[in-house]
Design a protein around this motif. Structure first.
Motif, PDB file in Angstrom:
ATOM      1  N   PRO A 106      43.624  47.776  41.364  1.00  0.00           N
ATOM      2  CA  PRO A 106      43.786  48.478  42.646  1.00  0.00           C
ATOM      3  C   PRO A 106      44.262  49.909  42.409  1.00  0.00           C
ATOM      4  CG  PRO A 106      45.643  47.002  42.263  1.00  0.00           C
ATOM      5  CD  PRO A 106      44.657  46.735  41.159  1.00  0.00           C
TER       6      PRO A 106
ATOM      7  N   GLU B  70      42.763  39.823  39.426  1.00  0.00           N
ATOM      8  CA  GLU B  70      42.065  40.567  40.490  1.00  0.00           C
ATOM      9  C   GLU B  70      42.346  39.962  41.859  1.00  0.00           C
ATOM     10  OE1 GLU B  70      38.219  42.452  38.103  1.00  0.00           O
ATOM     11  OE2 GLU B  70      37.989  40.531  39.173  1.00  0.00           O
ATOM     12  N   GLU B  71      42.381  38.641  41.930  1.00  0.00           N
ATOM     13  CA  GLU B  71      42.633  37.999  43.212  1.00  0.00           C
ATOM     14  C   GLU B  71      44.065  38.219  43.682  1.00  0.00           C
ATOM     15  OE1 GLU B  71      41.665  33.916  42.677  1.00  0.00           O
ATOM     16  OE2 GLU B  71      39.481  34.243  42.795  1.00  0.00           O
TER      17      GLU B  71
ATOM     18  N   ARG C 250      45.024  42.071  44.455  1.00  0.00           N
ATOM     19  CA  ARG C 250      44.385  42.551  45.672  1.00  0.00           C
ATOM     20  C   ARG C 250      45.291  42.364  46.893  1.00  0.00           C
ATOM     21  NH1 ARG C 250      39.316  39.304  46.582  1.00  0.00           N
ATOM     22  NH2 ARG C 250      38.880  40.186  44.535  1.00  0.00           N
ATOM     23  N   TYR C 251      46.091  41.288  46.892  1.00  0.00           N
ATOM     24  CA  TYR C 251      46.898  40.964  48.070  1.00  0.00           C
ATOM     25  C   TYR C 251      48.386  41.211  47.866  1.00  0.00           C
ATOM     26  CZ  TYR C 251      42.592  38.594  49.316  1.00  0.00           C
ATOM     27  OH  TYR C 251      41.279  38.303  49.602  1.00  0.00           O
TER      28      TYR C 251
ATOM     29  N   THR D 179      38.953  45.097  37.346  1.00  0.00           N
ATOM     30  CA  THR D 179      39.042  46.141  38.376  1.00  0.00           C
ATOM     31  C   THR D 179      40.455  46.138  38.939  1.00  0.00           C
ATOM     32  OG1 THR D 179      36.707  45.869  38.948  1.00  0.00           O
ATOM     33  CG2 THR D 179      38.126  46.973  40.566  1.00  0.00           C
TER      34      THR D 179
END
Length: 299
Positions: free
Chosen positions: A243, A293-294, A297-298, A241
């Motif tokens: 962003p 993904e981790e 995300r940030y 997934t």
């Protein structure tokens, strides 16, 4: 099943106590009220291994003697055996080594400390006529270097102390220790570290590079809308997934380098993860998906 370590001064009566312990344990195992697993009780000693008392005259000959005892102990330990090691076992580091070996086999352990005064040991040593006496100088040296067991340290515990004045051994306590005592898990520091297959570094590099290329192609096709996408890499189809923004190639390559660097150490040095470690292409892809993904995300 269990390891019983006998320790004490030279010629203090260790072999006599080992035989008493063996007799008590065998009597309990053969009793009609015993309903546990079928077990045998064995004694391992310097005499059984034909280790001469002269082996303790100097460190050069003592070291291989201890090595022979330790190797024989490892061979005889097992889930169907209560093994009594009847030897000096006077060095605490050696007792710790024996303790770790027992933990590797998931055995219960206990230590029996046979106590006699130095003067009594010298008297009993000189009165022997079986050819198993220690030289006077060797005996004095061993008495001086003896490292007494302590119930405060885990490798000597539980500890049973028997003096020269005791007629018998604490049979009930020893029985409980070897049949119902705690079984401690193997020490992490002594466990064999599972190594990755020889082609894992190539698989790691190839899989992550292919995934970066596939992500860039899918992103171009979707015009950076993000969301879940399926990547096609040889025979696997990992899902990731993304962003809802345009992810640059340099950004993905930076995360790829970080991921590869972290996992190279585990591949080359081995990993302490519990259970089987999977370094297949599918497993690496799944880990890389989670990592991306981790971090995306940030970022």
């Amino acid at each position: 099943m269990a390891l019983i370590t006998i320790s004490g001064f030279p010629s203090c009566g260790k072999s006599k106590r080992a035989e008493q312990i063996k007799s008590h344990l065998e009597a309990r195992l053969n009793d009609a009220s015993y309903t546990g697993p079928s077990l045998k009780v064995s004694i391992l000693s310097d005499d059984i291994l034909n280790i001469d008392r002269n082996a303790y005259n100097d460190s050069r000959s003592e070291k291989p003697a201890r090595g022979a005892l330790f190797t024989a102990m490892q061979r005889q330990m097992g889930q169907d055996t209560i093994l009594i090691v009847d030897s000096l076992n006077y060095i605490k580091g050696f007792r710790y080594q024996m303790y770790c070996a027992a933990r590797e086999q998931r055995l219960r352990v206990c230590t029996v400390f046979v106590v006699a005064t130095p003067d009594l040991c010298k008297e009993w040593n000189s009165s022997r006529n079986d050819g198993r006496t220690y030289a006077s100088e060797t005996l004095d040296n061993l008495l001086m270097r003896y490292e007494e067991p302590s119930s405060m340290v885990r490798w000597d515990s539980p500890l049973f102390t028997i003096t020269w004045a005791d007629d018998d051994v604490p049979a009930e306590g020893i029985w409980q220790a070897v049949t119902a005592g705690n079984i401690k898990p193997p020490n992490v520091g002594t466990q064999a570290v599972p190594k990755a297959p020889t082609d894992t570094l190539r698989t790691l590099e190839h899989t992550t590079t292919s995934m970066v290329s596939a992500i860039m192609n899918e992103q171009a096709a979707s015009q950076g809308l993000g969301g879940p996408i399926t990547l096609t890499i040889s025979a696997i189809k990992p899902r990731i997934t993304l962003p809802p923004r345009n992810i640059t190639l340099s950004e993905l390559q930076r995360f790829k380098r970080q991921f590869v660097t972290v996992h190279k150490k585990a591949i080359t040095l081995g990993t302490t993860e519990k259970g089987a470690v999977d370094w297949s292409e599918e497993s690496i892809a799944g880990k890389f998906v989670t990592y991306l993904e981790e971090n995306l995300r940030y970022s």
